[in-house]
Each structure stands twice: as C-alpha cells, then as structure tokens.
Scaffold this motif. Structure first.
Motif, PDB file in Angstrom:
ATOM      1  N   ALA A  27      22.504  28.376  44.713  1.00  0.00           N
ATOM      2  CA  ALA A  27      21.117  28.749  44.411  1.00  0.00           C
ATOM      3  C   ALA A  27      20.136  27.797  45.099  1.00  0.00           C
ATOM      4  O   ALA A  27      19.158  28.222  45.728  1.00  0.00           O
ATOM      5  N   TYR A  28      20.424  26.512  45.009  1.00  0.00           N
ATOM      6  CA  TYR A  28      19.530  25.489  45.550  1.00  0.00           C
ATOM      7  C   TYR A  28      19.455  25.593  47.078  1.00  0.00           C
ATOM      8  O   TYR A  28      18.382  25.660  47.672  1.00  0.00           O
ATOM      9  N   GLY A  29      20.621  25.614  47.706  1.00  0.00           N
ATOM     10  CA  GLY A  29      20.664  25.694  49.171  1.00  0.00           C
ATOM     11  C   GLY A  29      20.115  27.020  49.670  1.00  0.00           C
ATOM     12  O   GLY A  29      19.367  27.073  50.641  1.00  0.00           O
ATOM     13  N   GLY A  30      20.500  28.097  48.986  1.00  0.00           N
ATOM     14  CA  GLY A  30      20.033  29.418  49.392  1.00  0.00           C
ATOM     15  C   GLY A  30      18.525  29.522  49.290  1.00  0.00           C
ATOM     16  O   GLY A  30      17.863  30.070  50.178  1.00  0.00           O
ATOM     17  N   PHE A  31      17.972  28.975  48.226  1.00  0.00           N
ATOM     18  CA  PHE A  31      16.519  29.082  48.048  1.00  0.00           C
ATOM     19  C   PHE A  31      15.774  28.126  48.972  1.00  0.00           C
ATOM     20  O   PHE A  31      14.897  28.532  49.731  1.00  0.00           O
ATOM     21  N   PHE A  32      16.128  26.853  48.931  1.00  0.00           N
ATOM     22  CA  PHE A  32      15.315  25.889  49.690  1.00  0.00           C
ATOM     23  C   PHE A  32      15.643  25.868  51.183  1.00  0.00           C
ATOM     24  O   PHE A  32      14.743  25.762  52.015  1.00  0.00           O
ATOM     25  N   GLU A  33      16.916  25.987  51.539  1.00  0.00           N
ATOM     26  CA  GLU A  33      17.297  25.868  52.949  1.00  0.00           C
ATOM     27  C   GLU A  33      17.186  27.200  53.696  1.00  0.00           C
ATOM     28  O   GLU A  33      16.811  27.227  54.862  1.00  0.00           O
ATOM     29  N   VAL A  34      17.534  28.296  53.029  1.00  0.00           N
ATOM     30  CA  VAL A  34      17.510  29.589  53.714  1.00  0.00           C
ATOM     31  C   VAL A  34      16.142  30.264  53.548  1.00  0.00           C
ATOM     32  O   VAL A  34      15.551  30.720  54.519  1.00  0.00           O
ATOM     33  N   CYS A  35      15.634  30.300  52.321  1.00  0.00           N
ATOM     34  CA  CYS A  35      14.353  31.000  52.087  1.00  0.00           C
ATOM     35  C   CYS A  35      13.156  30.180  52.568  1.00  0.00           C
ATOM     36  O   CYS A  35      12.098  30.738  52.843  1.00  0.00           O
ATOM     37  N   LYS A  36      13.303  28.879  52.653  1.00  0.00           N
ATOM     38  CA  LYS A  36      12.211  28.004  53.090  1.00  0.00           C
ATOM     39  C   LYS A  36      10.888  28.399  52.422  1.00  0.00           C
ATOM     40  O   LYS A  36       9.917  28.788  53.094  1.00  0.00           O
ATOM     41  N   PRO A  37      10.822  28.274  51.102  1.00  0.00           N
ATOM     42  CA  PRO A  37       9.655  28.766  50.353  1.00  0.00           C
ATOM     43  C   PRO A  37       8.407  27.915  50.567  1.00  0.00           C
ATOM     44  O   PRO A  37       8.494  26.733  50.899  1.00  0.00           O
ATOM     45  N   LYS A  38       7.266  28.586  50.392  1.00  0.00           N
ATOM     46  CA  LYS A  38       5.989  27.865  50.298  1.00  0.00           C
ATOM     47  C   LYS A  38       5.432  28.120  48.903  1.00  0.00           C
ATOM     48  O   LYS A  38       5.659  29.187  48.337  1.00  0.00           O
ATOM     49  N   GLY A  62      21.557  33.853  40.411  1.00  0.00           N
ATOM     50  CA  GLY A  62      20.214  34.421  40.325  1.00  0.00           C
ATOM     51  C   GLY A  62      19.324  33.718  39.325  1.00  0.00           C
ATOM     52  O   GLY A  62      18.149  33.431  39.606  1.00  0.00           O
ATOM     53  N   ASN A  63      19.849  33.399  38.160  1.00  0.00           N
ATOM     54  CA  ASN A  63      18.994  32.774  37.138  1.00  0.00           C
ATOM     55  C   ASN A  63      18.521  31.394  37.605  1.00  0.00           C
ATOM     56  O   ASN A  63      17.406  30.972  37.278  1.00  0.00           O
ATOM     57  N   LEU A  64      19.346  30.723  38.389  1.00  0.00           N
ATOM     58  CA  LEU A  64      18.960  29.393  38.882  1.00  0.00           C
ATOM     59  C   LEU A  64      17.955  29.496  40.026  1.00  0.00           C
ATOM     60  O   LEU A  64      17.032  28.694  40.123  1.00  0.00           O
ATOM     61  N   VAL A  65      18.122  30.503  40.876  1.00  0.00           N
ATOM     62  CA  VAL A  65      17.143  30.724  41.949  1.00  0.00           C
ATOM     63  C   VAL A  65      15.762  30.926  41.329  1.00  0.00           C
ATOM     64  O   VAL A  65      14.768  30.323  41.753  1.00  0.00           O
ATOM     65  N   GLY A  66      15.703  31.763  40.294  1.00  0.00           N
ATOM     66  CA  GLY A  66      14.430  32.018  39.628  1.00  0.00           C
ATOM     67  C   GLY A  66      13.845  30.745  39.018  1.00  0.00           C
ATOM     68  O   GLY A  66      12.637  30.487  39.138  1.00  0.00           O
TER      69      GLY A  66
END
Lengths: 345, 345
Positions: free
Chosen positions: B144-155, B170-174
C-alpha cells in the motif's frame, strides 16, 4: 486585393467512419489586407499536415469522446485548423511581416486568417525543405522524439517494437531507436512498407501484420527475448499482443489509437501481465514536450545533415485533395508523413 | 522430539475457479531438530497470510499466465509457502536461535522447514501484535505504502479512488491517502464495509459497487471534478470506469486484478482517454519497494502508536481453515487483512 479562398469543411459532425461525402470544399471571398489597428495575420498556405487525430475533433459533442475536451472540436461549415507552413501575405501583428515564412496552426485551405499570432512562428528553414518543418522537424518529429526519449526512457540494447512503423511518427521512432542503440522491429500493412523499414530505414526487422493470423505468436517470433519498449500507434490487438510479450519493467508509449478512432475494437491488455511484469502504459501528447524541443531540433537537424536520418514524405497536391488524403490515412495509404501541397513556394 | 505437521496442499493445479475440493490437509511426521552441519531452520507457525495472488501460483504451467514466471508456481502435494510469523523451534543456521520470533516466507501449515534462511528475518514486535507484522507492518502495508507514494506520486488535495477499499491493501491506501491530504473515495462490496470506510477509517466517501448498475456514472457522481489517482485492486469494469473519469495526467496504480485471477473479464480501458488525458497505468510488486521499507516501517508504526492509522484484521483460526479462508477472499468475505492463526504465541 481580394481572392477566392478555397477551404475544406465538414458538413456535419462525423460519428461513424469518415467518408468523402462528409466533406465539402467551400469558397469565400477574402481580402488580402488587414484593417488598420487589427492584429490579424493572413497566411498563404503552402503545405498542410494531414493527421489521423483530426477525426476525433470531428465527432459530435454528445457522442464524442470525453477526451476531446482536451482538444478543440471542429464545427461543421468552419475552416479546419491544422499544422502547416505558409507565407504571410498581410499582417497587422508586429511580430510578422508580409513575405515571412511561417509555421504553425494554419487551416485546411488556401489561406489562413489568424486572429492572434499565438500558434504561429516565423520559420527559418535552416536549409531544409519546408515540408520537413511540418513533418520530421515539426510535430511528427517532436512526437516521436519526446515519446521515445521522455516516455519510453530507453536504454541501449533494449528491444523496441513500433506499430504503424512506416507512419509519420512510427518511422521516426524506429530511426531514433536505431541511432540510440536499440534493437528495433516495426510492423506495417504492406510489403512495400516492410521493405522500406528493413531497407532504407535500417530497422533490424519488420513484418506485415496483415499476413499474421496470431499477433501474439508473431511478436514471440520477432522478440524471442521479449519486448522492452512498445511504441503504440494503433491499440487493439496489437497492444494486447505486445503486453503479452513484454519483459519485466516494460514500457508502452501510448501515442495513438487509430483502431479506436473510427469505432474499431478496444484493447484489453492482460492486467495480470501489467502487474506481475510491472509494465507502465503511458499516454502523451506532443504539447507535453516543449521543454525538449530545442534539443530535438538540434539533434534531428544534425542527423538529417549527416544523412543518419531520412525524411519519409507522402505529398499529395491540391486543397481539393485534402479529404481523400485524410481518408487514406485510415486505409493505410500513406507511407511516411502525409502532407498536402497547397501552393508553390 | 517428533510431531505430526499438518499442512495444506493443492491436489492438482487449479485452472478454474478454486474450490474446497482442490485442497487437502496433509500430515507428515516432522523431527523438531536439525542434523549437525545442516543449515535448516524449523519454525512453528503462529500466523500465516492469506492472499489472493496465491491463486495465480496454483495454475498449471501450460494454462498459467506467462506472468507466473515472475513468481514461483506451487506444486500439487507440496507445502505452500506464504508470508507469516512464527517461532524458531530448531536451527542449524547461525542467524537464528531456538525461540526467536521470525517473520518471512513460512508455509500454510503448522511448521515450516526452511532450507535456507534467505526469506526469513528475526522479528522485533516493537510492542505491536504479531499479526501487525504480517499485515499493516508487513507485505500488505508495504504494498500500500509503495504503491501509493512511489507509483501514484500523490500531491496534496488530489482526488483518490481505491477499489477493494476494505481489503488488506486497499484500506491502508485510503488511510495513507487521507493522512497525506488527499480526497479519498473507496468502493467495496457490502454495506458493512462501506460503513467501515466512512466511519472508522475516515474515507471522505465510499460506495457499494454491487448497488451500482453503471460504474462510469457512479464514479462521475463521486468525483464530479474527476479522479487524479486510481489504486486498482480489481481490474475489469472498475478500471474502465476509472479511466473514463480520470483527469489529465491521472495515474493508475495496478496492484491487483482479482477479477481476472479466476477467469473473469478483462479490462478494456479506452486508450483514447489514456492518450488524450496522458494517463499512466503502472503495475508493481511489493518486492520493488525494499528501498522505502525503513521509511514505511517508521512512519507506519508512528501512525499506529498515535492512533492515526488503524489495523483492520480478519483472523480465522486453525490450519484446517486455510482453504475456506482463502476461497472466501474471492467472495469478498474478508474485511481487512485476512490471516489464519495457527497456534498460540
């Protein structure tokens, strides 16, 4: 001085496969002068670009793709803007003078009247034919350059597959990839195109996709060690087959989807492959690459001067030929960059 | 000392939807000691992880996905390796001693015999339950952490959609997305799950996809300004609907494709959207994120200690429950991270 400007319009929005009957050659009187205080620029068009993406702009708003909100729709009856090269015949804009050669957003017609000079630039031909500035040194070239170097992020020795490889962008992607040190295979739709790719353009290999019954097996044959980069101009089954044959950390540059533009099949790439092989599929538009345009121009013009790159052009004559030249793109008639020559320089 | 080790195997490769009858509880005598000079480690399993991806490893080679070459297939009759936490009962490996708590690749059984210690690490529980180290502080969390921060590169402020949002990842990504300052909507398959997302987990909104007849319209309702990031755990129609509702430069993190794992529909996202909106679809695996594991552990354990993150666990008891616990994943039975507790600590 007043002339009769002939230009192409669409009669209605086009939501099905485009046909000759959708188009119309219109005429309008045009004064080749600008009123005092006006900012207008009037350009005599010399060459205009013929590109598949225009069909997306011709769709009606309701049936059109949401994506068209990112490009401006074409209104029936109005002039159709398109990239091209021309010569200024009158200007109220201080940036342009009569007889300047210009490049930018002109129209599918004999003359363009530009209310603002925003999408127009003075053109220094740098010793190259004007047509090069519409194709290999213009948006086709920058699309190929940016798509390959910025999106695909190639490494030397990687295996590159290009679809529509004899098209305006595809042939340049293959040339850049070869010069960069990649192994390049292209596919195209005729024997003549395949020969061009393997011969004059120096692709490592090429094949006629129309002769293949199973694209997945075909790509397995041409890439026994897998594909690292797929430059996609077509979508549909070719994209699926490329994803199936892709290596870990493979990249797909989604440049165009000619299979979908006129209502064809969608691609259903196997997402399990995408996950397990950590594939990246990335869409892009040429406007995203303005930051590398100077590098692109300098490197590409060097390659042209030293003979390391070839401009493959497909030039049709006359404003009245624009509809058939355009429709031919969807039949794969063109080899290389398709342009219509409107007038002698 | 010798025990009877009970463990789960598959009877044959599973190329259809998995059923109870595909699985078998086997028993084998196991000496809880290692021969002198042996490097073996014998672990008493305490908790083992139950994850959907295992079904891809159970397929036969011929019908299996090419992607399985990136993970090791499971042989019928043999123990099935899976992440888990346990306690060393005997060790010939100098890195492990009897009674060490360990985390790593154990098996779906009561004991694991590890010939090498490569996929095993000593575990410092850091004051957290052991189960956390299999879930929120383990591979689910890092995915979740890598997928969200490294792949999604959120702002900050971006609009994030998560499917299978009450699942282990999914619950952790959210939760990460909310803590980071994004607007987050999740979808799940029951009222109870939707309430968990909107209540305890603080999602901005959530919906039950089973109540929606048109996913594209549903997402339009929940994201009137479009989606910037889609964290995809399911594929198929949800991926298509997300791409249709995506903003320019949107990112899809392709984490899992549960819709495809057991022969369901493939996604056919509109590639015209992908091009015009410059969408990036990127697959990834947790092994790609080892470089951010230390940051992940430190930030996530801080969030747990300060109560900013919640561990949602779904713990089933007994080695014999593994097949039903696993099959339940494909019916959406689990809420949060599913584990099987094999033995008391």
């Amino acid at each position: 001085m007043e002339v009769t400007n002939r230009y192409i319009t669409i009669k209605t929005h086009i939501d099905s496969a485009p046909k000759e009957s959708h188009f119309e050659l219109k005429t309008a009187a045009l004064a080749l002068s600008v009123a005092p205080g006006s900012n207008y620029v009037i350009v005599k068009n010399l060459y205009v670009s013929i590109d598949p993406y225009q069909v997306n702009r011709m769709k009606s708003y309701s049936s059109s793709h949401k994506a068209t909100s990112f490009s401006v729709g074409i209104c029936p009856g109005e002039a159709i803007d398109a990239h091209g090269a021309g010569r200024v015949v009158a200007s109220g804009n201080p940036n342009f003078e009569k007889d300047d050669l210009v490049i930018g957003l002109l129209t599918w017609g004999e003359y363009s009247v530009l209310k603002e000079g925003k999408a127009l630039n003075k053109l220094d031909p740098m010793g190259f034919p004007l047509t090069y500035h519409v194709g290999i040194l213009g948006t086709s070239g920058l699309t190929a350059y940016g798509g390959f170097f910025e999106v695909c992020k190639p490494k030397k020795g990687e295996k590159v597959f290009v679809s529509a490889a004899s098209g305006s962008v595809g042939n340049l992607v293959g040339q850049y990839a070869k010069l960069f040190g990649c192994y390049v295979v292209g596919c195209a739709g005729s024997k003549q195109k395949v020969e061009l790719l393997k011969g004059k353009l120096g692709f490592d290999d090429a094949f006629n996709y129309k002769e293949e019954t199973d694209l997945k097996s075909a790509l397995k044959r041409y890439f026994p060690d897998g594909i690292d980069i797929y430059f996609d101009n077509v979508g549909a089954g070719m994209l699926e087959a490329a994803v199936a044959n892709m290596n870990a950390f493979g990249r797909v540059a989604a440049c165009g989807v000619i299979s979908e533009y006129t209502g064809g099949l969608r691609a259903a790439p196997d997402m399990v492959d995408v996950v397990y092989k950590r594939i990246t599929i990335q869409g892009f538009l040429v406007v995203d690459f303005m930051n590398v345009r100077a590098d692109f121009l300098s490197r590409t013009s060097d390659h042209l001067r030293t003979g390391k790159m070839q401009a493959i052009e497909d030039i049709v004559a006359g404003v009245e030929s624009i509809p058939s030249a355009f429709l031919g793109l969807f039949r794969g008639d063109n080899i290389g960059k398709r342009l219509v020559k409107i007038a002698d320089e």
